[in-house]
Design a protein around this motif. Sequence first.
Motif, short mmCIF file in Angstrom:
data_model
loop_
_atom_site.label_atom_id
_atom_site.label_comp_id
_atom_site.label_asym_id
_atom_site.label_seq_id
_atom_site.Cartn_x
_atom_site.Cartn_y
_atom_site.Cartn_z
N GLN A 1 3.86 5.79 -5.70
CA GLN A 1 3.45 5.90 -7.16
C GLN A 1 2.62 6.82 -7.56
O GLN A 1 2.80 7.85 -8.84
CB GLN A 1 3.17 4.60 -8.04
CG GLN A 1 4.56 3.54 -7.84
CD GLN A 1 4.32 2.14 -8.26
OE1 GLN A 1 3.07 1.76 -8.59
NE2 GLN A 1 5.36 1.19 -8.32
N GLU A 2 1.55 6.94 -6.89
CA GLU A 2 0.66 7.99 -7.40
C GLU A 2 1.08 9.46 -7.12
O GLU A 2 0.74 10.18 -7.77
CB GLU A 2 -0.69 7.56 -6.59
CG GLU A 2 -1.38 6.37 -6.87
CD GLU A 2 -2.53 6.20 -6.07
OE1 GLU A 2 -2.95 7.09 -5.12
OE2 GLU A 2 -3.37 5.04 -6.16
N VAL A 3 1.81 9.52 -6.13
CA VAL A 3 2.01 10.94 -5.83
C VAL A 3 3.46 11.20 -6.70
O VAL A 3 3.46 12.15 -7.23
CB VAL A 3 2.69 11.27 -4.21
CG1 VAL A 3 3.14 12.24 -3.87
CG2 VAL A 3 1.52 10.67 -3.56
N THR B 1 8.91 5.38 -9.08
CA THR B 1 9.37 5.07 -7.47
C THR B 1 9.34 3.74 -7.47
O THR B 1 8.44 3.09 -7.68
CB THR B 1 7.96 5.85 -6.74
OG1 THR B 1 7.88 7.22 -7.32
CG2 THR B 1 8.38 5.83 -5.35
N LYS C 1 3.99 1.68 -1.29
CA LYS C 1 4.20 1.65 -2.59
C LYS C 1 3.31 2.20 -3.71
O LYS C 1 3.83 3.07 -4.39
CB LYS C 1 4.94 0.21 -3.12
CG LYS C 1 5.41 0.12 -4.50
CD LYS C 1 5.97 -1.19 -4.95
CE LYS C 1 6.46 -1.14 -6.34
NZ LYS C 1 7.12 -2.40 -6.63
N ASP C 2 2.11 1.85 -3.52
CA ASP C 2 1.21 2.18 -4.54
C ASP C 2 1.10 3.73 -4.24
O ASP C 2 0.86 4.58 -5.11
CB ASP C 2 -0.01 1.31 -4.12
CG ASP C 2 0.09 -0.01 -4.62
OD1 ASP C 2 1.08 -0.14 -5.34
OD2 ASP C 2 -0.74 -0.84 -4.45
N LEU C 3 0.88 4.16 -3.06
CA LEU C 3 0.76 5.57 -2.70
C LEU C 3 1.89 6.37 -3.38
O LEU C 3 1.61 7.51 -3.81
CB LEU C 3 0.62 5.54 -1.02
CG LEU C 3 0.27 7.13 -0.58
CD1 LEU C 3 -0.99 7.77 -1.28
CD2 LEU C 3 0.27 7.04 0.81
N GLY D 1 5.10 9.01 -9.25
CA GLY D 1 5.05 8.87 -10.67
C GLY D 1 5.37 7.29 -10.34
O GLY D 1 5.64 6.63 -9.41
N GLU D 2 5.28 6.50 -11.67
CA GLU D 2 5.70 5.24 -11.72
C GLU D 2 7.13 5.07 -11.49
O GLU D 2 7.28 3.64 -11.46
CB GLU D 2 5.13 4.83 -13.18
CG GLU D 2 3.71 4.93 -13.66
CD GLU D 2 3.32 4.55 -14.94
OE1 GLU D 2 4.35 4.03 -15.61
OE2 GLU D 2 2.30 4.38 -15.27
N GLN E 1 0.96 -1.22 -0.09
CA GLN E 1 -0.05 -0.11 -0.01
C GLN E 1 0.85 1.20 0.10
O GLN E 1 0.47 2.43 -0.75
CB GLN E 1 -0.91 0.11 1.42
CG GLN E 1 -1.92 -1.15 0.97
CD GLN E 1 -2.88 -1.20 2.45
OE1 GLN E 1 -2.64 -0.55 3.36
NE2 GLN E 1 -3.80 -1.92 2.29
#
Length: 438
Positions: A430-432, A437, A426-428, A434-435, A424
């Motif tokens: 990437q959203e902030v 991360t 990591k996904d957060l 970019g991909e 979770q």
Amino acid sequence: MNWLCLLVLLATCGLAHGTWDNCGGLCGYRSVSYDYGAAAYQYGHYGMTRVVGGTGAREASWPWLVSLHHAWIPGTGHMCGGSLIHSQWVLTAAHCFDDVSNISLVYVMIGATQLSHPGPGAQIRYVKQLRTHQYYNKKNMKNDIALLELDYPVLCSPYIQLACVPDFTLRVSELVYCFVAGWGATSARASTSSDLLQEAPVHLIDLKLCNSSEWYSGEIHSSNVCAGYPQGFIDTCQGDSGGPLMCKDNIADYYWVVGVTSWGEGCARAKHPGVYTSTQHFYDWILAEMAASPYRKASLAAQTWGHFPAVPQPTQYPWMGPPVTQPPWMGPPVTQPPWTRPPVTQPPWTRPPATQPPWTRPPTTQPPWTRPPATQPPWTKPTAAHPPWTKPPASEKPKPVPTSSDQVSSCPFPNDELVKFFTQVKDLLQEVFGENTT
């Protein structure tokens, strides 16, 4: 001729040694070097001396004067004075023994001048018996006279000679040059006796004057002698009791013991001179007591008991005036030196009995080095009930111990929850950001 001279010489030496051994009936002589004579007495040899402190006497100046010692008296042990009138008899005062209950504790030092250092001429004797006058009265000091018989005879020498006792033919009142001597107090208020023998000249005082109302007011007896000075200054004092009052013969060179120091009101007071017991008055008593001694060994006085000649004869009595041709200071024989010590069985320096020596160590049952009992040693370790390294109780959870590298047993969350949590995160990210991360 030479052999004859040698025999005469040997005979003379033999007589001299014999005379020295038993005192030869000589008495009253002092060594020539110590005889002060009339000139010294009259023209101030003594200067302003006071008998109550006294002038120190020279060695062997009064060779018949003795010191009575008591074993319990501290210091020098001096108790009273006395006069040697026979090789085995001492004349002294009866009141010296008022408080003495055991005569065996009394001993006599003869031939000494300084009590703390008696010197080689001194001898010590013990008392075999005490003979006080049967009518001695300690309340009025009447008949204050006594005799001591020594345990064995003394040896006469330049330090030790006999005193002369006058009979009734001597006119004592006409004697001019008189002296007193003793180890008594050196001042009227002194609490201790003198270590060095003190001496001083005195004058005989008429008995009627001494007994008058302004003087002793009837307290003097006919058996007394008074000596001193009307103005005082010179007198015997405490500790001089029993010692001699000595007067030089008016014709010969020897001295008479005419009195025994008895009493006095104070010391060196005006019109209160020293009071002495007349030896002339008790001359017959002295002879009778010496002859009646149950311990005597055929003494010279006992053998001649009876009517006595009016003039003393030196060949019959041990206290008579000595002939000039036989002085008492002739050299003693080597086999019998004058410094003979008392017998070993009764020395005054006897050590305490072996059963109670002063150096006794404590009993072995309680030595001072005893260690404490083994039940309570000072190094006792703590008991097992409360050791200093006691572990914590079981109720307390022990610290976690690390395990292998593929396990994190110390983390309180399960592994699947941690994987989910980090996914979770990591996904957060990437959203902030970019991909890209990771």
